[in-house]
Design a protein around this motif. Structure first.
Motif, PDB file in Angstrom:
ATOM      1  N   ILE A   1      12.857   7.436 -11.247  1.00  0.00           N
ATOM      2  CA  ILE A   1      13.801   6.546 -11.924  1.00  0.00           C
ATOM      3  C   ILE A   1      15.088   6.558 -11.116  1.00  0.00           C
ATOM      4  O   ILE A   1      15.816   7.542 -11.146  1.00  0.00           O
ATOM      5  CB  ILE A   1      14.090   7.029 -13.356  1.00  0.00           C
ATOM      6  N   PRO A   2      15.376   5.496 -10.354  1.00  0.00           N
ATOM      7  CA  PRO A   2      14.524   4.332 -10.106  1.00  0.00           C
ATOM      8  C   PRO A   2      13.374   4.682  -9.171  1.00  0.00           C
ATOM      9  O   PRO A   2      13.440   5.669  -8.428  1.00  0.00           O
ATOM     10  CB  PRO A   2      15.473   3.332  -9.455  1.00  0.00           C
ATOM     11  N   ALA A   3      12.347   3.867  -9.186  1.00  0.00           N
ATOM     12  CA  ALA A   3      11.153   4.124  -8.378  1.00  0.00           C
ATOM     13  C   ALA A   3      11.495   4.087  -6.890  1.00  0.00           C
ATOM     14  O   ALA A   3      12.188   3.186  -6.423  1.00  0.00           O
ATOM     15  CB  ALA A   3      10.073   3.097  -8.697  1.00  0.00           C
ATOM     16  N   ARG A   4      10.992   5.122  -6.176  1.00  0.00           N
ATOM     17  CA  ARG A   4      11.171   5.229  -4.724  1.00  0.00           C
ATOM     18  C   ARG A   4       9.815   5.537  -4.088  1.00  0.00           C
ATOM     19  O   ARG A   4       8.968   6.169  -4.711  1.00  0.00           O
ATOM     20  CB  ARG A   4      12.124   6.370  -4.386  1.00  0.00           C
ATOM     21  N   ALA A   5       9.670   5.169  -2.819  1.00  0.00           N
ATOM     22  CA  ALA A   5       8.423   5.445  -2.102  1.00  0.00           C
ATOM     23  C   ALA A   5       8.235   6.953  -1.968  1.00  0.00           C
ATOM     24  O   ALA A   5       9.160   7.668  -1.579  1.00  0.00           O
ATOM     25  CB  ALA A   5       8.458   4.796  -0.727  1.00  0.00           C
ATOM     26  N   ILE A   6       7.041   7.433  -2.338  1.00  0.00           N
ATOM     27  CA  ILE A   6       6.747   8.866  -2.206  1.00  0.00           C
ATOM     28  C   ILE A   6       5.508   9.122  -1.354  1.00  0.00           C
ATOM     29  O   ILE A   6       5.276  10.249  -0.926  1.00  0.00           O
ATOM     30  CB  ILE A   6       6.564   9.547  -3.577  1.00  0.00           C
ATOM     31  N   SER A   7       4.706   8.082  -1.118  1.00  0.00           N
ATOM     32  CA  SER A   7       3.466   8.282  -0.376  1.00  0.00           C
ATOM     33  C   SER A   7       2.914   6.922   0.027  1.00  0.00           C
ATOM     34  O   SER A   7       3.398   5.878  -0.425  1.00  0.00           O
ATOM     35  CB  SER A   7       2.444   9.019  -1.252  1.00  0.00           C
ATOM     36  N   THR A   8       1.884   6.962   0.855  1.00  0.00           N
ATOM     37  CA  THR A   8       1.165   5.734   1.169  1.00  0.00           C
ATOM     38  C   THR A   8      -0.193   5.790   0.496  1.00  0.00           C
ATOM     39  O   THR A   8      -0.674   6.856   0.132  1.00  0.00           O
ATOM     40  CB  THR A   8       0.994   5.544   2.689  1.00  0.00           C
ATOM     41  N   ARG A   9      -0.800   4.641   0.365  1.00  0.00           N
ATOM     42  CA  ARG A   9      -2.101   4.520  -0.268  1.00  0.00           C
ATOM     43  C   ARG A   9      -3.108   4.060   0.782  1.00  0.00           C
ATOM     44  O   ARG A   9      -2.803   3.154   1.581  1.00  0.00           O
ATOM     45  CB  ARG A   9      -1.999   3.478  -1.399  1.00  0.00           C
ATOM     46  N   VAL A  10      -4.269   4.636   0.790  1.00  0.00           N
ATOM     47  CA  VAL A  10      -5.312   4.245   1.735  1.00  0.00           C
ATOM     48  C   VAL A  10      -5.891   2.896   1.316  1.00  0.00           C
ATOM     49  O   VAL A  10      -6.251   2.694   0.164  1.00  0.00           O
ATOM     50  CB  VAL A  10      -6.427   5.317   1.798  1.00  0.00           C
ATOM     51  N   ARG A  11      -5.971   2.025   2.263  1.00  0.00           N
ATOM     52  CA  ARG A  11      -6.568   0.717   2.019  1.00  0.00           C
ATOM     53  C   ARG A  11      -8.008   0.760   2.502  1.00  0.00           C
ATOM     54  O   ARG A  11      -8.270   0.966   3.686  1.00  0.00           O
ATOM     55  CB  ARG A  11      -5.794  -0.364   2.757  1.00  0.00           C
ATOM     56  N   HIS A  12      -8.942   0.563   1.579  1.00  0.00           N
ATOM     57  CA  HIS A  12     -10.365   0.591   1.909  1.00  0.00           C
ATOM     58  C   HIS A  12     -10.845  -0.806   2.272  1.00  0.00           C
ATOM     59  O   HIS A  12     -10.254  -1.791   1.858  1.00  0.00           O
ATOM     60  CB  HIS A  12     -11.162   1.149   0.732  1.00  0.00           C
ATOM     61  N   ALA A  13     -11.928  -0.880   3.015  1.00  0.00           N
ATOM     62  CA  ALA A  13     -12.482  -2.177   3.423  1.00  0.00           C
ATOM     63  C   ALA A  13     -12.749  -3.074   2.228  1.00  0.00           C
ATOM     64  O   ALA A  13     -12.522  -4.272   2.268  1.00  0.00           O
ATOM     65  CB  ALA A  13     -13.754  -1.977   4.231  1.00  0.00           C
ATOM     66  N   LYS A  14     -13.193  -2.489   1.117  1.00  0.00           N
ATOM     67  CA  LYS A  14     -13.470  -3.252  -0.096  1.00  0.00           C
ATOM     68  C   LYS A  14     -12.195  -3.911  -0.634  1.00  0.00           C
ATOM     69  O   LYS A  14     -12.239  -4.944  -1.261  1.00  0.00           O
ATOM     70  CB  LYS A  14     -14.073  -2.315  -1.156  1.00  0.00           C
ATOM     71  N   SER A  15     -11.028  -3.318  -0.373  1.00  0.00           N
ATOM     72  CA  SER A  15      -9.750  -3.820  -0.872  1.00  0.00           C
ATOM     73  C   SER A  15      -9.405  -5.193  -0.317  1.00  0.00           C
ATOM     74  O   SER A  15      -8.635  -5.910  -0.919  1.00  0.00           O
ATOM     75  CB  SER A  15      -8.622  -2.859  -0.518  1.00  0.00           C
ATOM     76  N   SER A  16      -9.921  -5.547   0.827  1.00  0.00           N
ATOM     77  CA  SER A  16      -9.576  -6.826   1.416  1.00  0.00           C
ATOM     78  C   SER A  16     -10.373  -7.970   0.813  1.00  0.00           C
ATOM     79  O   SER A  16     -10.153  -9.123   1.149  1.00  0.00           O
ATOM     80  CB  SER A  16      -9.777  -6.781   2.939  1.00  0.00           C
ATOM     81  N   ALA A  17     -11.306  -7.665  -0.077  1.00  0.00           N
ATOM     82  CA  ALA A  17     -12.131  -8.709  -0.708  1.00  0.00           C
ATOM     83  C   ALA A  17     -11.314  -9.537  -1.658  1.00  0.00           C
ATOM     84  O   ALA A  17     -10.351  -9.164  -2.204  1.00  0.00           O
ATOM     85  CB  ALA A  17     -13.295  -8.077  -1.447  1.00  0.00           C
TER      86      ALA A  17
ATOM     87  N   TRP B   1       0.822  -1.208   0.000  1.00  0.00           N
ATOM     88  CA  TRP B   1       0.000   0.000   0.000  1.00  0.00           C
ATOM     89  C   TRP B   1       0.862   1.267   0.000  1.00  0.00           C
ATOM     90  O   TRP B   1       0.636   2.204   0.761  1.00  0.00           O
ATOM     91  CB  TRP B   1      -1.017  -0.037   1.152  1.00  0.00           C
ATOM     92  N   THR B   2       1.849   1.262  -0.887  1.00  0.00           N
ATOM     93  CA  THR B   2       2.784   2.381  -1.023  1.00  0.00           C
ATOM     94  C   THR B   2       2.783   2.858  -2.465  1.00  0.00           C
ATOM     95  O   THR B   2       2.656   2.061  -3.392  1.00  0.00           O
ATOM     96  CB  THR B   2       4.204   1.946  -0.595  1.00  0.00           C
ATOM     97  N   VAL B   3       2.955   4.162  -2.654  1.00  0.00           N
ATOM     98  CA  VAL B   3       3.054   4.765  -3.984  1.00  0.00           C
ATOM     99  C   VAL B   3       4.527   5.006  -4.275  1.00  0.00           C
ATOM    100  O   VAL B   3       5.250   5.587  -3.459  1.00  0.00           O
ATOM    101  CB  VAL B   3       2.266   6.094  -4.049  1.00  0.00           C
ATOM    102  N   TYR B   4       4.962   4.546  -5.456  1.00  0.00           N
ATOM    103  CA  TYR B   4       6.354   4.670  -5.871  1.00  0.00           C
ATOM    104  C   TYR B   4       6.421   5.496  -7.150  1.00  0.00           C
ATOM    105  O   TYR B   4       5.587   5.347  -8.035  1.00  0.00           O
ATOM    106  CB  TYR B   4       6.957   3.290  -6.141  1.00  0.00           C
ATOM    107  N   ALA B   5       7.455   6.344  -7.258  1.00  0.00           N
ATOM    108  CA  ALA B   5       7.632   7.165  -8.457  1.00  0.00           C
ATOM    109  C   ALA B   5       9.117   7.372  -8.710  1.00  0.00           C
ATOM    110  O   ALA B   5       9.947   7.213  -7.815  1.00  0.00           O
ATOM    111  CB  ALA B   5       6.939   8.514  -8.290  1.00  0.00           C
TER     112      ALA B   5
END
Length: 188
Positions: free
Chosen positions: A172-188, A166-170
């Protein structure tokens, strides 16, 4: 599948059987897969399965997707692969459930050993865990595994496995720049 110790300037890198199988697939891709109307996902899935791909349910692989070897493709359920994507799968590519691979992205499993005398061709699998999004024109290198929920930003280059979920990467080379919110629907 890859011939070892050959001279790639004078001979093939793959067995005759592999080259014939890929030629048959290219004919089917050109005549039946590529010209199919965009909504005919079931038709394209059937063609891919005919050539050994393993696909889950509700898989939307668009007609402009270039797939090197369907028999090296494993796709989960509820997956979208957009036009202009290249799946250069000399080694297996596994795409988990609820993944999206956007326009122009390139997943490449093949490379060369630049230290070998014959510039030996090598291949390493790529694995996308569930809920991964590969954004437009991103490049994923051989041997990469992406953690659940990872987002690879547009035009990013992923040269090593990224294992923080649940991390956002951007970049060259890709590095962590942010986190991503995990929604309840995502665990399905």
């Amino acid at each position: 599948m890859i011939l070892q110790g050959n001279d790639p300037t004078t001979g093939a890198s793959f067995s005759l059987g592999n080259r014939i199988q890929r030629q048959l697939w290219q004919c089917v891709w050109l005549c039946l897969f590529r010209p199919s109307p965009r909504p005919l996902h079931v038709w394209r899935s059937a063609l891919l399965k005919l050539f050994g791909a393993r696909l889950g349910q509700h898989v939307h692989i668009y007609p402009g997707v270039k797939i090197w070897a369907p028999w090296n493709l494993r796709v989960g359920s509820h997956v979208g692969v957009a036009n202009g994507v290249t799946l250069y799968n000399m080694a297996p590519i596994e795409i988990g459930d609820f993944c999206v691979v956007s326009q122009g992205a390139h997943l490449c499993t093949g490379t060369h050993d630049y230290n070998s005398a014959n510039f030996q061709l090598v291949a390493h699998p790529i694995v996308l865990a569930a809920h991964v999004w590969i954004c437009a024109e991103a490049f994923v290198s051989p041997g990469v595994t992406l953690a659940e929920g990872a987002v690879i930003a547009p035009r990013a280059v992923v040269s090593k496995s990224l294992r923080t979920p649940w991390t956002v990467y951007a970049g060259i080379p890709a590095r962590a720049i942010s986190t991503r919110v995990r929604h309840a629907k995502s665990s399905a």
